[in-house]
Design a protein around this motif. Sequence first.
Motif, short mmCIF file in Angstrom:
data_model
loop_
_atom_site.label_atom_id
_atom_site.label_comp_id
_atom_site.label_asym_id
_atom_site.label_seq_id
_atom_site.Cartn_x
_atom_site.Cartn_y
_atom_site.Cartn_z
N LYS A 245 0.87 -1.17 0.00
CA LYS A 245 0.00 0.00 0.00
C LYS A 245 0.90 1.22 0.00
O LYS A 245 1.86 1.27 0.77
CB LYS A 245 -0.90 0.02 1.23
CG LYS A 245 -1.88 -1.13 1.30
CD LYS A 245 -2.73 -1.01 2.54
CE LYS A 245 -3.72 -2.15 2.63
NZ LYS A 245 -4.54 -2.05 3.86
N ARG A 246 0.59 2.18 -0.86
CA ARG A 246 1.43 3.38 -0.96
C ARG A 246 0.61 4.63 -0.72
O ARG A 246 -0.53 4.72 -1.17
CB ARG A 246 2.06 3.47 -2.34
CG ARG A 246 2.92 2.29 -2.67
CD ARG A 246 3.33 2.36 -4.11
NE ARG A 246 3.51 1.03 -4.62
CZ ARG A 246 4.46 0.68 -5.45
NH1 ARG A 246 5.30 1.56 -5.90
NH2 ARG A 246 4.54 -0.55 -5.88
N THR B 205 3.41 0.62 2.96
CA THR B 205 3.03 -0.35 3.98
C THR B 205 3.08 -1.73 3.34
O THR B 205 2.45 -1.98 2.32
CB THR B 205 1.62 -0.06 4.54
OG1 THR B 205 1.61 1.27 5.08
CG2 THR B 205 1.25 -1.06 5.63
N PHE B 206 3.87 -2.59 3.95
CA PHE B 206 4.04 -3.97 3.51
C PHE B 206 3.06 -4.80 4.32
O PHE B 206 3.11 -4.78 5.55
CB PHE B 206 5.48 -4.42 3.77
CG PHE B 206 6.51 -3.60 3.05
CD1 PHE B 206 6.99 -3.99 1.83
CD2 PHE B 206 7.00 -2.42 3.61
CE1 PHE B 206 7.94 -3.25 1.15
CE2 PHE B 206 7.96 -1.66 2.96
CZ PHE B 206 8.42 -2.07 1.71
N ALA C 11 1.60 -5.96 9.31
CA ALA C 11 2.13 -4.93 8.43
C ALA C 11 3.29 -4.18 9.07
O ALA C 11 3.44 -4.16 10.29
CB ALA C 11 1.02 -3.95 8.06
N ALA C 12 4.07 -3.55 8.22
CA ALA C 12 5.13 -2.62 8.62
C ALA C 12 5.11 -1.48 7.61
O ALA C 12 4.92 -1.71 6.42
CB ALA C 12 6.49 -3.29 8.64
N THR C 13 5.30 -0.27 8.10
CA THR C 13 5.27 0.91 7.23
C THR C 13 6.65 1.57 7.23
O THR C 13 7.27 1.73 8.29
CB THR C 13 4.20 1.91 7.71
OG1 THR C 13 2.93 1.26 7.67
CG2 THR C 13 4.16 3.14 6.83
N VAL C 14 7.08 1.97 6.04
CA VAL C 14 8.38 2.60 5.85
C VAL C 14 8.18 3.85 5.00
O VAL C 14 7.45 3.82 4.00
CB VAL C 14 9.35 1.64 5.12
CG1 VAL C 14 10.69 2.28 4.88
CG2 VAL C 14 9.50 0.34 5.89
N ALA C 15 8.82 4.96 5.37
CA ALA C 15 8.79 6.18 4.56
C ALA C 15 10.05 6.21 3.70
O ALA C 15 11.17 6.12 4.22
CB ALA C 15 8.72 7.41 5.45
N GLU D 280 7.84 -10.37 -2.69
CA GLU D 280 6.50 -9.78 -2.74
C GLU D 280 5.98 -9.94 -4.17
O GLU D 280 6.58 -9.42 -5.12
CB GLU D 280 6.56 -8.30 -2.37
CG GLU D 280 5.29 -7.53 -2.62
CD GLU D 280 4.11 -8.05 -1.84
OE1 GLU D 280 3.12 -8.44 -2.49
OE2 GLU D 280 4.16 -8.06 -0.60
N GLU D 281 4.88 -10.68 -4.31
CA GLU D 281 4.32 -10.92 -5.64
C GLU D 281 3.87 -9.63 -6.32
O GLU D 281 3.90 -9.52 -7.54
CB GLU D 281 3.15 -11.89 -5.55
CG GLU D 281 3.56 -13.30 -5.18
CD GLU D 281 2.36 -14.23 -5.09
OE1 GLU D 281 1.29 -13.90 -5.61
OE2 GLU D 281 2.53 -15.31 -4.50
N GLN D 282 3.43 -8.64 -5.55
CA GLN D 282 2.93 -7.39 -6.11
C GLN D 282 4.00 -6.31 -6.24
O GLN D 282 3.68 -5.14 -6.43
CB GLN D 282 1.76 -6.87 -5.28
CG GLN D 282 0.56 -7.76 -5.33
CD GLN D 282 -0.60 -7.19 -4.53
OE1 GLN D 282 -0.46 -6.25 -3.76
NE2 GLN D 282 -1.76 -7.77 -4.71
N ALA D 283 5.27 -6.70 -6.15
CA ALA D 283 6.35 -5.73 -6.33
C ALA D 283 6.29 -5.15 -7.74
O ALA D 283 5.72 -5.74 -8.66
CB ALA D 283 7.69 -6.40 -6.09
#
Length: 91
Positions: A3-4, A14-15, A51-55, A76-79
């Motif tokens: 999620k972006r 967010t992964f 989940a984990a979120t990274v900026a 990640e399949e959706q990369a």
Amino acid sequence: MLKRKRLKDQTQVTFVLAEDIPAGPVSVVGDFNDWDPAAHPLEPQGDGTRAATVALPVHGSHAFRYLAAGDYWFDEEQADRHDGTNSRLDT
């Protein structure tokens, strides 16, 4: 799942994975955290996911993978793409 959210000069990514697949702890590791499994562990969200979120800075490309218990690495399949070794994310 990724999620972006675009912020001023960053992209918040967010992964997201299912809470129990794979079983045990999972971290997202990549060039944005020096491949450190302790930096971004996925945490339960209360909706059956973790989940984990990274900026990350905008206009970048980042290599990453997931690391699960038992030294199990996976992509990640959706990369945005895969480079043969890692998942790739464009911000």
